[in-house]
Design a protein around this motif. Structure first.
Motif, PDB file in Angstrom:
ATOM      1  N   ILE A 211       0.836  -1.206   0.000  1.00  0.00           N
ATOM      2  CA  ILE A 211       0.000   0.000   0.000  1.00  0.00           C
ATOM      3  C   ILE A 211       0.869   1.252   0.000  1.00  0.00           C
ATOM      4  CG2 ILE A 211      -1.609   1.362   1.411  1.00  0.00           C
ATOM      5  CD1 ILE A 211      -2.876  -1.373   2.229  1.00  0.00           C
ATOM      6  N   ILE A 212       1.864   1.300   0.868  1.00  0.00           N
ATOM      7  CA  ILE A 212       2.742   2.468   0.943  1.00  0.00           C
ATOM      8  C   ILE A 212       3.503   2.653  -0.371  1.00  0.00           C
ATOM      9  CG2 ILE A 212       4.829   3.383   2.070  1.00  0.00           C
ATOM     10  CD1 ILE A 212       3.672   2.064   4.694  1.00  0.00           C
ATOM     11  N   GLY A 213       4.069   1.576  -0.894  1.00  0.00           N
ATOM     12  CA  GLY A 213       4.794   1.659  -2.163  1.00  0.00           C
ATOM     13  C   GLY A 213       3.906   2.121  -3.304  1.00  0.00           C
ATOM     14  N   SER A 214       2.679   1.635  -3.342  1.00  0.00           N
ATOM     15  CA  SER A 214       1.739   2.022  -4.396  1.00  0.00           C
ATOM     16  C   SER A 214       1.381   3.497  -4.303  1.00  0.00           C
ATOM     17  CB  SER A 214       0.468   1.183  -4.301  1.00  0.00           C
ATOM     18  OG  SER A 214       0.755  -0.171  -4.525  1.00  0.00           O
ATOM     19  N   ILE A 215       1.200   3.992  -3.095  1.00  0.00           N
ATOM     20  CA  ILE A 215       0.897   5.417  -2.912  1.00  0.00           C
ATOM     21  C   ILE A 215       2.092   6.271  -3.335  1.00  0.00           C
ATOM     22  CG2 ILE A 215       0.454   7.200  -1.171  1.00  0.00           C
ATOM     23  CD1 ILE A 215      -1.317   5.053   0.259  1.00  0.00           C
ATOM     24  N   VAL A 216       3.295   5.839  -2.991  1.00  0.00           N
ATOM     25  CA  VAL A 216       4.503   6.568  -3.393  1.00  0.00           C
ATOM     26  C   VAL A 216       4.624   6.603  -4.921  1.00  0.00           C
ATOM     27  CG1 VAL A 216       7.042   6.553  -3.308  1.00  0.00           C
ATOM     28  CG2 VAL A 216       5.727   6.155  -1.225  1.00  0.00           C
ATOM     29  N   ILE A 217       4.349   5.481  -5.568  1.00  0.00           N
ATOM     30  CA  ILE A 217       4.395   5.430  -7.035  1.00  0.00           C
ATOM     31  C   ILE A 217       3.346   6.366  -7.625  1.00  0.00           C
ATOM     32  CG2 ILE A 217       4.006   3.987  -9.073  1.00  0.00           C
ATOM     33  CD1 ILE A 217       5.105   1.633  -7.360  1.00  0.00           C
ATOM     34  N   ALA A 218       2.141   6.309  -7.105  1.00  0.00           N
ATOM     35  CA  ALA A 218       1.073   7.177  -7.605  1.00  0.00           C
ATOM     36  C   ALA A 218       1.460   8.652  -7.454  1.00  0.00           C
ATOM     37  CB  ALA A 218      -0.237   6.883  -6.885  1.00  0.00           C
ATOM     38  N   LEU A 219       2.054   9.018  -6.318  1.00  0.00           N
ATOM     39  CA  LEU A 219       2.499  10.396  -6.114  1.00  0.00           C
ATOM     40  C   LEU A 219       3.568  10.799  -7.131  1.00  0.00           C
ATOM     41  CD1 LEU A 219       2.696  10.652  -2.225  1.00  0.00           C
ATOM     42  CD2 LEU A 219       1.131  11.876  -3.736  1.00  0.00           C
ATOM     43  N   SER A 220       4.486   9.886  -7.414  1.00  0.00           N
ATOM     44  CA  SER A 220       5.539  10.210  -8.383  1.00  0.00           C
ATOM     45  C   SER A 220       4.939  10.444  -9.770  1.00  0.00           C
ATOM     46  CB  SER A 220       6.611   9.113  -8.430  1.00  0.00           C
ATOM     47  OG  SER A 220       6.126   7.948  -9.050  1.00  0.00           O
ATOM     48  N   HIS A 221       3.945   9.655 -10.134  1.00  0.00           N
ATOM     49  CA  HIS A 221       3.306   9.842 -11.443  1.00  0.00           C
ATOM     50  C   HIS A 221       2.455  11.111 -11.470  1.00  0.00           C
ATOM     51  CE1 HIS A 221       4.743   6.335 -13.484  1.00  0.00           C
ATOM     52  NE2 HIS A 221       4.505   5.629 -12.400  1.00  0.00           N
ATOM     53  N   TYR A 222       1.841  11.442 -10.358  1.00  0.00           N
ATOM     54  CA  TYR A 222       1.086  12.697 -10.267  1.00  0.00           C
ATOM     55  C   TYR A 222       2.034  13.885 -10.470  1.00  0.00           C
ATOM     56  CZ  TYR A 222      -1.452  16.608  -8.283  1.00  0.00           C
ATOM     57  OH  TYR A 222      -2.033  17.839  -8.094  1.00  0.00           O
ATOM     58  N   LYS A 223       3.171  13.866  -9.762  1.00  0.00           N
ATOM     59  CA  LYS A 223       4.165  14.940  -9.921  1.00  0.00           C
ATOM     60  C   LYS A 223       4.714  14.970 -11.345  1.00  0.00           C
ATOM     61  CE  LYS A 223       6.021  15.671  -5.339  1.00  0.00           C
ATOM     62  NZ  LYS A 223       7.255  15.901  -4.624  1.00  0.00           N
ATOM     63  N   ASN A 224       4.965  13.801 -11.904  1.00  0.00           N
ATOM     64  CA  ASN A 224       5.474  13.690 -13.272  1.00  0.00           C
ATOM     65  C   ASN A 224       4.502  14.347 -14.251  1.00  0.00           C
ATOM     66  OD1 ASN A 224       7.567  12.664 -14.998  1.00  0.00           O
ATOM     67  ND2 ASN A 224       6.206  11.004 -15.624  1.00  0.00           N
ATOM     68  N   GLN A 225       3.242  14.016 -14.100  1.00  0.00           N
ATOM     69  CA  GLN A 225       2.217  14.569 -14.978  1.00  0.00           C
ATOM     70  C   GLN A 225       2.110  16.083 -14.808  1.00  0.00           C
ATOM     71  OE1 GLN A 225      -1.437  12.534 -14.241  1.00  0.00           O
ATOM     72  NE2 GLN A 225      -2.039  12.599 -16.369  1.00  0.00           N
ATOM     73  N   LYS A 226       2.121  16.539 -13.574  1.00  0.00           N
ATOM     74  CA  LYS A 226       2.006  17.967 -13.276  1.00  0.00           C
ATOM     75  C   LYS A 226       3.170  18.750 -13.876  1.00  0.00           C
ATOM     76  CE  LYS A 226       1.123  21.013  -9.373  1.00  0.00           C
ATOM     77  NZ  LYS A 226       1.016  21.109  -7.925  1.00  0.00           N
ATOM     78  N   LEU A 227       4.384  18.235 -13.707  1.00  0.00           N
ATOM     79  CA  LEU A 227       5.560  18.918 -14.258  1.00  0.00           C
ATOM     80  C   LEU A 227       5.531  18.905 -15.791  1.00  0.00           C
ATOM     81  CD1 LEU A 227       8.355  17.644 -11.859  1.00  0.00           C
ATOM     82  CD2 LEU A 227       7.533  19.986 -12.080  1.00  0.00           C
ATOM     83  N   CYS A 228       5.057  17.833 -16.391  1.00  0.00           N
ATOM     84  CA  CYS A 228       4.993  17.744 -17.850  1.00  0.00           C
ATOM     85  C   CYS A 228       3.973  18.720 -18.412  1.00  0.00           C
ATOM     86  CB  CYS A 228       4.677  16.321 -18.302  1.00  0.00           C
ATOM     87  SG  CYS A 228       6.088  15.222 -18.134  1.00  0.00           S
ATOM     88  N   ARG A 229       2.894  18.951 -17.708  1.00  0.00           N
ATOM     89  CA  ARG A 229       1.897  19.921 -18.159  1.00  0.00           C
ATOM     90  C   ARG A 229       2.454  21.333 -18.135  1.00  0.00           C
ATOM     91  NH1 ARG A 229      -2.487  18.797 -14.364  1.00  0.00           N
ATOM     92  NH2 ARG A 229      -2.281  16.575 -14.381  1.00  0.00           N
ATOM     93  N   ASN A 230       3.365  21.589 -17.207  1.00  0.00           N
ATOM     94  CA  ASN A 230       3.956  22.931 -17.088  1.00  0.00           C
ATOM     95  C   ASN A 230       5.028  23.207 -18.133  1.00  0.00           C
ATOM     96  OD1 ASN A 230       2.299  23.504 -14.925  1.00  0.00           O
ATOM     97  ND2 ASN A 230       3.801  22.828 -13.413  1.00  0.00           N
ATOM     98  N   GLU A 231       5.497  22.164 -18.809  1.00  0.00           N
ATOM     99  CA  GLU A 231       6.564  22.320 -19.815  1.00  0.00           C
ATOM    100  C   GLU A 231       6.003  22.841 -21.105  1.00  0.00           C
ATOM    101  OE1 GLU A 231       9.977  21.928 -19.346  1.00  0.00           O
ATOM    102  OE2 GLU A 231       9.296  21.865 -17.289  1.00  0.00           O
TER     103      GLU A 231
END
Length: 126
Positions: free
Chosen positions: A106-126
């Motif tokens: 559960i913890i690992g999955s949440i960490v992965i989801a957060l990394s993809h959320y940040k990834n998506q957010k940063l890519c939208r700003n590019e």
């Protein structure tokens, strides 16, 4: 290229939450339909098969995002999450028991989801 990376990020978040749903719902399903669950949804097999989908999807999406935003923190966060769920799937039951394996997943999955959320957010700003 942007559509593929966004789709992979969304797929990786979905697969990560599938891990969470599996860990939280399997105990309920086990109580309701024990014979089906024991025959078809063994935790050991399910986690190992899920890793085969999570790892390549996450790695590819995070690398594609990194090529745009160059934020190593996103890669590091994703790598930590992937390491946690991989170790939980392969060794968790033996090292920390069933409950520890579920919490690690559960913890690992949440960490992965957060990394993809940040990834998506940063890519939208590019």
């Amino acid at each position: 290229m942007k559509n593929i990376q966004t789709t992979l990020d969304k797929a990786a978040v979905g697969v990560s939450f599938l891990c969470v749903a599996h860990c939280l719902l399997i105990p309920v399903v086990i109580v309701i339909i024990p014979t089906v669950v024991s025959a078809m949804l063994s935790d050991e097999v399910f986690h190992k098969v899920l890793i085969l989908f999570v790892l390549p999807t996450s790695i590819l999406a995070l690398i594609m995002g990194w090529q745009k935003h160059k934020a190593w923190s996103v890669i590091l966060l994703g790598a930590i999450g992937l390491l946690i769920i991989t170790l939980a799937a392969l060794y968790g039951h033996d090292i920390v028991g069933e409950a520890g394996e579920k919490w690690a997943t559960i913890i690992g999955s949440i960490v992965i989801a957060l990394s993809h959320y940040k990834n998506q957010k940063l890519c939208r700003n590019e």
